[in-house]
Design a protein around this motif. Sequence first.
Motif, mmCIF file in Angstrom:
data_model
loop_
_atom_site.group_PDB
_atom_site.id
_atom_site.type_symbol
_atom_site.label_atom_id
_atom_site.label_comp_id
_atom_site.label_asym_id
_atom_site.label_seq_id
_atom_site.Cartn_x
_atom_site.Cartn_y
_atom_site.Cartn_z
ATOM 1 N N LYS A 1 41.413 34.077 42.826
ATOM 2 C CA LYS A 1 41.545 34.762 41.537
ATOM 3 C C LYS A 1 42.993 35.199 41.310
ATOM 4 O O LYS A 1 43.529 35.068 40.208
ATOM 5 C CB LYS A 1 40.639 35.993 41.480
ATOM 6 C CG LYS A 1 39.193 35.695 41.216
ATOM 7 C CD LYS A 1 38.412 36.999 41.114
ATOM 8 C CE LYS A 1 36.941 36.754 40.929
ATOM 9 N NZ LYS A 1 36.191 38.028 40.879
ATOM 10 N N LYS A 2 43.626 35.734 42.353
ATOM 11 C CA LYS A 2 45.007 36.177 42.224
ATOM 12 C C LYS A 2 45.944 35.003 41.960
ATOM 13 O O LYS A 2 46.887 35.116 41.177
ATOM 14 C CB LYS A 2 45.443 36.925 43.484
ATOM 15 C CG LYS A 2 44.822 38.301 43.597
ATOM 16 C CD LYS A 2 45.263 38.995 44.860
ATOM 17 C CE LYS A 2 44.606 40.358 44.984
ATOM 18 N NZ LYS A 2 44.966 41.025 46.227
ATOM 19 N N ASP B 1 38.930 36.295 46.334
ATOM 20 C CA ASP B 1 39.910 37.197 45.732
ATOM 21 C C ASP B 1 41.290 36.549 45.682
ATOM 22 O O ASP B 1 42.007 36.667 44.684
ATOM 23 C CB ASP B 1 39.961 38.500 46.517
ATOM 24 C CG ASP B 1 40.722 39.589 45.785
ATOM 25 O OD1 ASP B 1 40.618 39.638 44.540
ATOM 26 O OD2 ASP B 1 41.404 40.384 46.451
ATOM 27 N N ASN B 2 41.679 35.849 46.745
ATOM 28 C CA ASN B 2 42.973 35.170 46.755
ATOM 29 C C ASN B 2 43.039 34.076 45.686
ATOM 30 O O ASN B 2 44.073 33.889 45.042
ATOM 31 C CB ASN B 2 43.264 34.575 48.131
ATOM 32 C CG ASN B 2 43.619 35.635 49.147
ATOM 33 O OD1 ASN B 2 43.973 36.756 48.794
ATOM 34 N ND2 ASN B 2 43.504 35.306 50.420
#
Length: 171
Positions: A79-80, A76-77
Amino acid sequence: MKKLPYFLALIILLSTVFGSAPAKAQWSPQAKGAVIGGLGGAAAGAIINKRNRAVGGVVGGVAGGAIGYGVGKHIDNKKKQRAAAAAQQRAVAAREAEYRRELALARNRKTTVTTTSTQPSAVPVNSLTASAAPMPGAVAPAAVSNTYLPNPHYGDASKPYSTEEIRRKSW
């Protein structure tokens, strides 16, 4: 023969988790990682601990869930970070396009000012600009108020205040 009920229970659990119709709210990468890690850890723990498979499954499930959550958080990090970098690149490109558009407008204004007729103005010239020699490409002094001076470097990006038609007061 004792393994068959466990195997069927695992298949039913997996089919309910992953086989259901997608909900409106999607799972986060952390939740996906935790579920997959927990199931994998529980299966591995039950296989490894032959004396007490329930304890092995619980311990493996907890450990696998924690590791899966960490992996999901890392995904997720990433992707961000990619989304932030793409947004930053779009902002830089937009600023550069706006800057180029302003330069083109400034060039167009500069060419229209120099190509206009040079007939004397009927409006009196103020005292601040009367002593200064006229600069080529400058705005007519009569069109500017008494407190500001025309900017002869309008449109020249290498000069300060190149996007403003008049120079600012320095006091």
